[in-house]
Design a protein around this motif. Structure first.
Motif, PDB file in Angstrom:
ATOM      1  N   ILE A 170       0.825  -1.205   0.000  1.00 30.81           N
ATOM      2  CA  ILE A 170       0.000   0.000   0.000  1.00 30.81           C
ATOM      3  C   ILE A 170       0.862   1.259   0.000  1.00 30.81           C
ATOM      4  O   ILE A 170       0.393   2.341   0.347  1.00 30.81           O
ATOM      5  CB  ILE A 170      -0.990   0.010   1.179  1.00 30.81           C
ATOM      6  CG1 ILE A 170      -0.256   0.131   2.519  1.00 30.81           C
ATOM      7  CG2 ILE A 170      -1.875  -1.215   1.152  1.00 30.81           C
ATOM      8  CD1 ILE A 170      -1.181   0.485   3.679  1.00 30.81           C
ATOM      9  N   GLY A 171       2.102   1.116  -0.388  1.00 31.95           N
ATOM     10  CA  GLY A 171       3.001   2.268  -0.487  1.00 31.95           C
ATOM     11  C   GLY A 171       3.798   2.500   0.766  1.00 31.95           C
ATOM     12  O   GLY A 171       5.011   2.684   0.714  1.00 31.95           O
ATOM     13  N   THR A 172       3.126   2.495   1.915  1.00 26.95           N
ATOM     14  CA  THR A 172       3.810   2.736   3.185  1.00 26.95           C
ATOM     15  C   THR A 172       3.902   1.473   4.027  1.00 26.95           C
ATOM     16  O   THR A 172       4.310   1.530   5.189  1.00 26.95           O
ATOM     17  CB  THR A 172       3.049   3.797   3.994  1.00 26.95           C
ATOM     18  OG1 THR A 172       1.684   3.371   4.169  1.00 26.95           O
ATOM     19  CG2 THR A 172       3.063   5.138   3.282  1.00 26.95           C
ATOM     20  N   GLY A 173       3.551   0.372   3.477  1.00 28.27           N
ATOM     21  CA  GLY A 173       3.564  -0.902   4.201  1.00 28.27           C
ATOM     22  C   GLY A 173       2.817  -1.954   3.402  1.00 28.27           C
ATOM     23  O   GLY A 173       2.666  -1.835   2.187  1.00 28.27           O
ATOM     24  N   ARG A 174       2.319  -2.968   4.093  1.00 22.37           N
ATOM     25  CA  ARG A 174       1.582  -4.040   3.438  1.00 22.37           C
ATOM     26  C   ARG A 174       0.312  -4.323   4.224  1.00 22.37           C
ATOM     27  O   ARG A 174       0.285  -4.226   5.445  1.00 22.37           O
ATOM     28  CB  ARG A 174       2.441  -5.309   3.319  1.00 22.37           C
ATOM     29  CG  ARG A 174       3.703  -5.101   2.485  1.00 22.37           C
ATOM     30  CD  ARG A 174       4.471  -6.389   2.280  1.00 22.37           C
ATOM     31  NE  ARG A 174       3.771  -7.323   1.417  1.00 22.37           N
ATOM     32  CZ  ARG A 174       3.775  -7.261   0.076  1.00 22.37           C
ATOM     33  NH1 ARG A 174       4.428  -6.287  -0.537  1.00 22.37           N
ATOM     34  NH2 ARG A 174       3.139  -8.154  -0.638  1.00 22.37           N
ATOM     35  N   LYS A 175      -0.740  -4.675   3.487  1.00 21.55           N
ATOM     36  CA  LYS A 175      -2.021  -4.998   4.100  1.00 21.55           C
ATOM     37  C   LYS A 175      -2.707  -6.091   3.304  1.00 21.55           C
ATOM     38  O   LYS A 175      -2.298  -6.432   2.188  1.00 21.55           O
ATOM     39  CB  LYS A 175      -2.928  -3.762   4.147  1.00 21.55           C
ATOM     40  CG  LYS A 175      -2.690  -2.895   5.360  1.00 21.55           C
ATOM     41  CD  LYS A 175      -3.889  -2.000   5.586  1.00 21.55           C
ATOM     42  CE  LYS A 175      -3.856  -1.394   6.966  1.00 21.55           C
ATOM     43  NZ  LYS A 175      -5.012  -0.525   7.211  1.00 21.55           N
ATOM     44  N   THR A 211      -9.678  11.933   8.472  1.00 24.52           N
ATOM     45  CA  THR A 211      -8.490  11.796   7.632  1.00 24.52           C
ATOM     46  C   THR A 211      -7.667  10.606   8.091  1.00 24.52           C
ATOM     47  O   THR A 211      -7.397  10.458   9.277  1.00 24.52           O
ATOM     48  CB  THR A 211      -7.632  13.078   7.697  1.00 24.52           C
ATOM     49  OG1 THR A 211      -8.422  14.183   7.249  1.00 24.52           O
ATOM     50  CG2 THR A 211      -6.398  12.955   6.818  1.00 24.52           C
ATOM     51  N   ARG A 212      -7.258   9.757   7.130  1.00 24.86           N
ATOM     52  CA  ARG A 212      -6.484   8.555   7.472  1.00 24.86           C
ATOM     53  C   ARG A 212      -5.305   8.368   6.531  1.00 24.86           C
ATOM     54  O   ARG A 212      -5.351   8.759   5.359  1.00 24.86           O
ATOM     55  CB  ARG A 212      -7.392   7.318   7.418  1.00 24.86           C
ATOM     56  CG  ARG A 212      -8.415   7.300   8.536  1.00 24.86           C
ATOM     57  CD  ARG A 212      -9.294   6.080   8.485  1.00 24.86           C
ATOM     58  NE  ARG A 212      -8.542   4.834   8.616  1.00 24.86           N
ATOM     59  CZ  ARG A 212      -9.131   3.640   8.721  1.00 24.86           C
ATOM     60  NH1 ARG A 212     -10.441   3.536   8.716  1.00 24.86           N
ATOM     61  NH2 ARG A 212      -8.390   2.546   8.828  1.00 24.86           N
ATOM     62  N   ASP A 213      -4.253   7.722   7.097  1.00 23.20           N
ATOM     63  CA  ASP A 213      -3.045   7.480   6.313  1.00 23.20           C
ATOM     64  C   ASP A 213      -2.752   5.989   6.158  1.00 23.20           C
ATOM     65  O   ASP A 213      -1.657   5.615   5.740  1.00 23.20           O
ATOM     66  CB  ASP A 213      -1.843   8.178   6.958  1.00 23.20           C
ATOM     67  CG  ASP A 213      -1.563   7.672   8.380  1.00 23.20           C
ATOM     68  OD1 ASP A 213      -2.214   6.700   8.831  1.00 23.20           O
ATOM     69  OD2 ASP A 213      -0.684   8.260   9.039  1.00 23.20           O
ATOM     70  N   ASP A 214      -3.731   5.141   6.500  1.00 20.68           N
ATOM     71  CA  ASP A 214      -3.477   3.699   6.534  1.00 20.68           C
ATOM     72  C   ASP A 214      -4.329   2.911   5.547  1.00 20.68           C
ATOM     73  O   ASP A 214      -4.397   1.684   5.628  1.00 20.68           O
ATOM     74  CB  ASP A 214      -3.725   3.162   7.947  1.00 20.68           C
ATOM     75  CG  ASP A 214      -5.170   3.345   8.395  1.00 20.68           C
ATOM     76  OD1 ASP A 214      -5.807   4.341   7.976  1.00 20.68           O
ATOM     77  OD2 ASP A 214      -5.661   2.498   9.153  1.00 20.68           O
ATOM     78  N   LEU A 215      -4.983   3.578   4.614  1.00 21.03           N
ATOM     79  CA  LEU A 215      -5.841   2.886   3.654  1.00 21.03           C
ATOM     80  C   LEU A 215      -5.175   2.870   2.285  1.00 21.03           C
ATOM     81  O   LEU A 215      -4.931   3.921   1.684  1.00 21.03           O
ATOM     82  CB  LEU A 215      -7.212   3.563   3.566  1.00 21.03           C
ATOM     83  CG  LEU A 215      -8.013   3.605   4.877  1.00 21.03           C
ATOM     84  CD1 LEU A 215      -9.333   4.320   4.674  1.00 21.03           C
ATOM     85  CD2 LEU A 215      -8.236   2.199   5.412  1.00 21.03           C
ATOM     86  N   GLY A 216      -4.891   1.678   1.793  1.00 20.72           N
ATOM     87  CA  GLY A 216      -4.189   1.563   0.521  1.00 20.72           C
ATOM     88  C   GLY A 216      -4.938   2.178  -0.639  1.00 20.72           C
ATOM     89  O   GLY A 216      -4.331   2.736  -1.561  1.00 20.72           O
ATOM     90  N   GLY A 217      -6.266   2.086  -0.620  1.00 16.88           N
ATOM     91  CA  GLY A 217      -7.055   2.656  -1.703  1.00 16.88           C
ATOM     92  C   GLY A 217      -6.900   4.149  -1.819  1.00 16.88           C
ATOM     93  O   GLY A 217      -7.045   4.723  -2.907  1.00 16.88           O
ATOM     94  N   LEU A 218      -6.593   4.816  -0.710  1.00 13.25           N
ATOM     95  CA  LEU A 218      -6.327   6.254  -0.719  1.00 13.25           C
ATOM     96  C   LEU A 218      -4.845   6.543  -0.914  1.00 13.25           C
ATOM     97  O   LEU A 218      -4.474   7.419  -1.702  1.00 13.25           O
ATOM     98  CB  LEU A 218      -6.809   6.891   0.580  1.00 13.25           C
ATOM     99  CG  LEU A 218      -8.311   6.839   0.865  1.00 13.25           C
ATOM    100  CD1 LEU A 218      -8.629   7.526   2.199  1.00 13.25           C
ATOM    101  CD2 LEU A 218      -9.114   7.478  -0.260  1.00 13.25           C
ATOM    102  N   ASN A 219      -3.991   5.826  -0.205  1.00 13.92           N
ATOM    103  CA  ASN A 219      -2.545   6.073  -0.295  1.00 13.92           C
ATOM    104  C   ASN A 219      -2.022   5.969  -1.720  1.00 13.92           C
ATOM    105  O   ASN A 219      -1.129   6.713  -2.124  1.00 13.92           O
ATOM    106  CB  ASN A 219      -1.777   5.074   0.569  1.00 13.92           C
ATOM    107  CG  ASN A 219      -1.919   5.348   2.059  1.00 13.92           C
ATOM    108  OD1 ASN A 219      -2.592   6.284   2.461  1.00 13.92           O
ATOM    109  ND2 ASN A 219      -1.282   4.517   2.870  1.00 13.92           N
ATOM    110  N   LEU A 220      -2.553   5.015  -2.476  1.00 15.39           N
ATOM    111  CA  LEU A 220      -2.032   4.745  -3.819  1.00 15.39           C
ATOM    112  C   LEU A 220      -2.756   5.512  -4.918  1.00 15.39           C
ATOM    113  O   LEU A 220      -2.411   5.388  -6.093  1.00 15.39           O
ATOM    114  CB  LEU A 220      -2.112   3.238  -4.110  1.00 15.39           C
ATOM    115  CG  LEU A 220      -1.285   2.344  -3.180  1.00 15.39           C
ATOM    116  CD1 LEU A 220      -1.561   0.880  -3.483  1.00 15.39           C
ATOM    117  CD2 LEU A 220       0.203   2.653  -3.309  1.00 15.39           C
TER     118      LEU A 220
END
Length: 299
Positions: free
Chosen positions: A106-111, A245-254
């Motif tokens: 997810i850019g900043t990690g894996r999920k 606001t969140r920084d942990d959702l891959g759908g938004l991060n990417l």
């Protein structure tokens, strides 16, 4: 609920002037909380009628995932615009737990690739809800001339994974992407909220170019959703602003295009569940989303 995690109950929205945004929409759109049902767009032939109480999650003429409708589009307010609708989860996910538990970047990690989503106490699955609202939203946007793509239409066994969902919107060069969800929180937790991307940069994630535009999209959706559905902003997340606001959702991060998640209500609260299982309310939800998207795209 978001397909790559459930919202943390204590995380609050950034100090955007969301209350002001909600108020602005109310003032320009005849006030909040009226809950009067707008003129509903006719569903596609064979689709769920506005009076249906048990959506099937499928239509006899489904679009191919990530493909635009092939029928000629009318001229309207959204002519020339592309909107991607991302129905949260997939009804088939529950039968493919091994596949959806696979870790993706997810850019900043894996999920996890995806999750099954939540359901009401009576078993109405979030994945069915999101497809139904997404179909209604597609019809409303296409009626205004928008080119609409779905990330999936229950036309694949599971998924897509969260990284692919983001990629579909990016490759479409979408003017706006809206991921449709419903939450699975505690009884007594009620209302909707819109999840916005945080400023994230790392690995393959860089939201610097979409944070501001996504916040605008989210605030407009929140205002129109409240006015059209009569639902209040969440009483348990987002500080009563309707935005988080969140920084942990891959759908938004990417995502490289403006994108938000919308949690339309809490499926585990009986009062919210009564709304989410009502076809007439789902039509209002779709209308509120469509009005917010249109407001954003028209500036």
């Amino acid at each position: 609920m978001p397909y790559d995690d459930s919202p943390p109950p204590t995380r609050r929205a950034r100090p955007l002037s969301v209350a002001a945004a909600l108020a602005a929409v109310c003032l320009t759109a005849a006030g909040c909380g009226g809950g009067q049902e707008p003129g509903a767009a006719s569903p596609r032939p064979g689709g769920d009628a506005a009076t249906s109480t048990a959506p099937t999650g499928k239509e006899p003429e489904p679009t191919t995932s990530a493909s635009a409708s092939a029928k000629p589009l009318p001229k309207g307010l959204l002519t020339g615009r592309t909107v991607v609708i991302d129905p949260g989860h997939n009804p088939g996910n529950r039968d493919h737990t091994r596949e959806i538990n696979r870790q993706v970047d997810i850019g900043t990690g894996r999920k996890e690739c995806d999750t099954t989503g939540t359901a009401t106490n009576d078993g109405y699955a979030e994945a069915r809800f999101t497809l139904d609202v997404s179909h209604r939203l597609r019809a409303l946007l296409e009626a205004e001339g928008a080119r609409v793509r779905l990330t999936h239409d229950a036309d694949r066994p599971f998924g897509p994974c969260i990284d692919e969902r983001a990629r579909i919107g990016n490759e479409a060069k979408a003017d706006a992407v809206v991921s449709v969800h419903a939450d699975g929180s505690a009884v007594g937790n009620r209302g909707f909220h819109v999840i916005l991307p945080a400023g994230v940069k790392g690995g393959g994630a860089d939201t610097s170019k979409i944070v501001k535009s996504s916040a605008d999209l989210g605030a407009r959706i929140a205002g129109h959703f409240a006015r059209t559905t009569g639902s209040a902003p969440s009483n348990y997340i987002g500080g009563n602003t309707g935005l988080n606001t969140r920084d942990d959702l891959g759908g938004l991060n990417l995502s490289t295009v403006p994108k938000v998640f919308v949690e339309c209500g809490n499926m585990r609260d009986p009062k919210d569940a009564a709304l989410l299982t009502s076809a007439s309310w789902r039509q209002k939800a779709a209308q509120g989303l469509a009005d917010g998207i249109t407001s954003y795209l028209k500036g």
